[in-house]
Design an enzyme around this catalytic site. Sequence first.
Site, PDB file in Angstrom:
ATOM      1  N   ASP A 108       0.870  -1.169   0.000  1.00 46.96           N
ATOM      2  CA  ASP A 108       0.000   0.000   0.000  1.00 46.96           C
ATOM      3  C   ASP A 108       0.919   1.235   0.000  1.00 46.96           C
ATOM      4  O   ASP A 108       2.149   1.124   0.122  1.00 46.96           O
ATOM      5  CB  ASP A 108      -0.945  -0.016   1.217  1.00 46.96           C
ATOM      6  CG  ASP A 108      -2.166   0.880   0.999  1.00 46.96           C
ATOM      7  OD1 ASP A 108      -2.131   1.721   0.079  1.00 46.96           O
ATOM      8  OD2 ASP A 108      -3.147   0.751   1.757  1.00 46.96           O
TER       9      ASP A 108
HETATM   10  C1  NOJ Z   1      -3.948   3.947   0.372  1.00 49.98           C
HETATM   11  C2  NOJ Z   1      -5.153   3.064   0.537  1.00 49.98           C
HETATM   12  O1  NOJ Z   1      -5.046   2.326   1.727  1.00 49.98           O
HETATM   13  C3  NOJ Z   1      -5.356   2.096  -0.623  1.00 49.98           C
HETATM   14  O2  NOJ Z   1      -6.604   1.485  -0.448  1.00 49.98           O
HETATM   15  C4  NOJ Z   1      -5.263   2.795  -1.932  1.00 49.98           C
HETATM   16  O3  NOJ Z   1      -5.476   1.887  -2.982  1.00 49.98           O
HETATM   17  C5  NOJ Z   1      -3.888   3.438  -2.037  1.00 49.98           C
HETATM   18  N1  NOJ Z   1      -3.745   4.417  -0.967  1.00 49.98           N
HETATM   19  C6  NOJ Z   1      -3.660   4.105  -3.375  1.00 49.98           C
HETATM   20  O4  NOJ Z   1      -4.389   5.256  -3.490  1.00 49.98           O
END
Ligand code: NOJ
Length: 762
Positions: free
Chosen positions: A286
Site C-alpha cells: 500500500d
Molecule cells: C492507500 C489506501 O489504503 C489504498 O486502499 C489505496 O489503494 C492506495 N492508498 C492508493 O491510493
Amino acid sequence: MKRLQRLMTGLAMILCLQMQAQTSQDAKMNAFITTLMKKMTLEEKLGQLNLPGAGDITTGQASNSDIAKKIKEGKVGGLFNIKSVAKIRDVQKVAVENSRLKIPLIFGMDVIHGYQTVFPIPLGLSCTWDMPLIEKSARIAATEASADGICWTFSPMVDIARDPRWGRIAEGSGEDAYLGSQIAKAMVKGYQGDDLKKNNTIMACVKHYALYGAAEAGRDYNTTDMSHVRMYNEYFPPYKAAVDAGVGSVMASFNEVDGVPATANKWLMTDVLRNQWKFKGFVVTDYTGINEMIDHGIGDLQTVTARALNAGIDMDMVGEGMLTTLAKSLKEGKVTMQQIDMACRRVLEAKYKLGLFEDPYRYCDENRAATEIFTDANRKAAREIAAQSFVLLKNDNKILPLKKGGTIALIGPLADAKENMPGTWSVAADFSKSISLLSGLKEVAGNDAKILYAKGSNLDADSIFEVNAGMFGKALGRDSRPAAEILKEALAVANQADVIVAALGESAEMTGESSSRTNIEIPAIQKELLQALLKTGKPVVLVLFTGRPLALKWEQENVPSILNVWFGGSEAGSAIADVLFGDVNPSGKLSTTFPQNVGQVPIFYNHKNTGRPLQEGKWFSKFRSNYLDVSNDPVYPFGFGLSYTNFTYSDIKLSSASLKGAQTLKASVTVTNSGSRDGKEVVQLYIRDLVGSITRPVKELKGFQKIELKAGESRTVTFNITPEDLKFYNYDLKYDWESGDFTIMIGGNSRDVKSADIKWVK
Ligand code: NOJ
C-alpha cells in the site's frame, strides 16, 4: 448413463485442451520474459518494482516532468492515479520510446465503486446481495476506466469489518466472510472478464491483505491481533475467494499481523498466499507501506525494504525503498538476486497478461474515451443498482412510498449536496454531474408534487469537524447564519408541507480512509433538527446518508420511517426518488449489524455462544454474558431490510433429518409475498454446528437466493446443502467437517428465521 459418461469424457477433454493451451501460453510468456530479463541491468530490474504516484503531470508536458526523467532511466514500473488517455499516452510514449528497453508502464487507479459513472459505495453495493448486479457494476467500471487509459484497479477491498468506528468499513462488503467471498469473486470477474488482454478488461488488485478491517478500537492503520483460527475462518475467506477467482494482484495492508507488519510478513505473503492458496500474480505494497515500517519500529529503510522483498512483496507503492536500497542490500547479502528477479518477473508478467508488450497503447483509445464513459446506459445501470442498495429500516403506517402529489418538504444538509452523492473514493467522478436528492425528487415527481427545500442545519455544529468531513471537493457549503435561524427557516418550510423528508446523516468523507469516529450517531445538531421536525406532527421520513452502521436506537424508537441510502453514486438522487415514490420497491438487506450504541462494538451476528450465554427472551441476568445498561440485541440485525410488501416464510422442509457422508440435503421453504406490491426478497440460509472440536458460531450464513415475487405469489426456495458447507478450519487449521448435530435456519434476516435440526455423520 452412457450419455452421462460421454458428456463427462467430453468435458474432461475440453478441460485438458484448455490446460494445454494455458501451459503453452505460460511457456510463451516465460520465454518472452526470460529473454527480456537477460537484457536488463540490476537498476532496470529494480525500476520495475517501483510504483510512484503520478504527481501533477499536465497533458503535453510529460516528457519534461521529473517523473519522465526517471522513466527514461528505466526507474519506473508503473504509475497510479493519472487520469485521461492523453496524459497516459504521453507518459507511455516516454517509456516505450525513450527508455533503453522500451518496457511499457502499467497504469493503476483507485477505481473502487465505478469510474466516472459512480455506483454505491461498496458497503451499500453489498446490501444488494445481487451478484450479477455487482459484477455488472465492476464490468462497467472496467469499461470506463480502460477507455480512459487505466489497466489496473486497486479493488476489490474485501476486508471483513465488524467495527463501525472504522471509517473504511464503507469500502468493504461488511461483516460476513461468506457474503464477502461471493462479492470478491463477482468483482474480480467483473473487472478482469474472461481475457485480460481485451482492451475493456482491467487487472484487479484485492486488498488490503490482511485483516485491515480488524484495526483495534476502529482507529485507522491501528494494530490487529487475532487467533489463526479466527483469521482462517472469519477474515481470510474473501481474500482467498479473490485468489481462486484469478485476481491478478494483491495489495498488502498497513497493519501488523502477529507482530509483523503485513508488508514484511513472510508467513502471510509467501506461506499462506503463495504456498497454500497458490497465488500466481504480484503483490504491491500500500502507499508508502514499506517506509511506514520504520515507524512500526522494525528497522531503517534498508532493513525494512529487504524484509519486504524477503517476505514476498514485488512492487513498492510511492516509497521508493526498493529502488534506492535493494542494490546495497544485494551487495551485503541481505537479499538475493533470485528474489529480485522473481519480483521483477511477476511485474513483467502482469504487463504481459494485460497485452501491454503487444500494444502499449491498448488502453489509449481516444474514441473509446469519448464514447464509452458516463454513457446514458451506464448511468441507467447506476441508477438501478443504487436503488437496489438502499435498505428500508422502518416504515410505520406505510408512510412510504410517497404519493406523487401534494407538498413535500425536503430538509437537511444532505438534501442538496450533489458532490457528496458519489461517496468516498470516487477519484474519477465529475461531481458537477451527480444528482442531488433535491433534483432527483423534482425530476421523478415532475409537476405532480410541489417540492420545498431548506437546509435546516449544518452537517455539524463544529466547523473544524465539518472541514475535515468535507475534503476532496465535497464541502457542504457551510451556512454561516446562527443555527437557530437556519432551523427556524426550515420549520417554516416544513409547516407548509404534507410530508417531511429529512436528508440527514454523514457526509461522504465522514467515512473512508482516516475517517474513524468514536461517536457513531447522527451529529447532534442534525438530531435536534430531526426532533424539531417530528414535533410539527407531520409525517417524517428519514433519508439516511451514511458510510457506516450508525447507532440509531433513538431514531428507531421515534421516527416513523427510515430509508438508509448510504452514498448511492452519481445517480443517487434519482435512485432515492425512485424508491421514495415507489417506482422501485426497496429490497436491500444489511451486510453489517447496526448496534444500539458504540459500547456494543464489535457486535456481529456470527458470534460465539460463550460459556454463559444470555437466555433467549431476557436482556439481563446476573453472571451471564451481557451488559447492565443495554440488551445484547442490535437495533438492526445482519441481513435485515424491509420492503413495501411483506414476505411470509413457511416452516422448513428437509429431504432428510439424518444424513451420512457426501449426501446432499435439500432444505426448502415456501416464501409468499403476502402484501399488495411486487417485490424482491433475499432468502438467507444459516447453519449452526452445535458441537465441534473447537467452539463454533451461533449461526453462519451459508447461502442466499434473491427472488422476485408478484403480489400474492408464492415460491418454494430450495437450498442444496453438502458437507462442503459444513467445513471449517479446526485447531490445527485443517479444513474439514465434523460429524454431529446441526441447525438449519432460513429467513429474511439473521434474527427472524425458521429452523430445523439434523444429524450428519461421516
Ligand atoms: C492507500 C489506501 O489504503 C489504498 O486502499 C489505496 O489503494 C492506495 N492508498 C492508493 O491510493
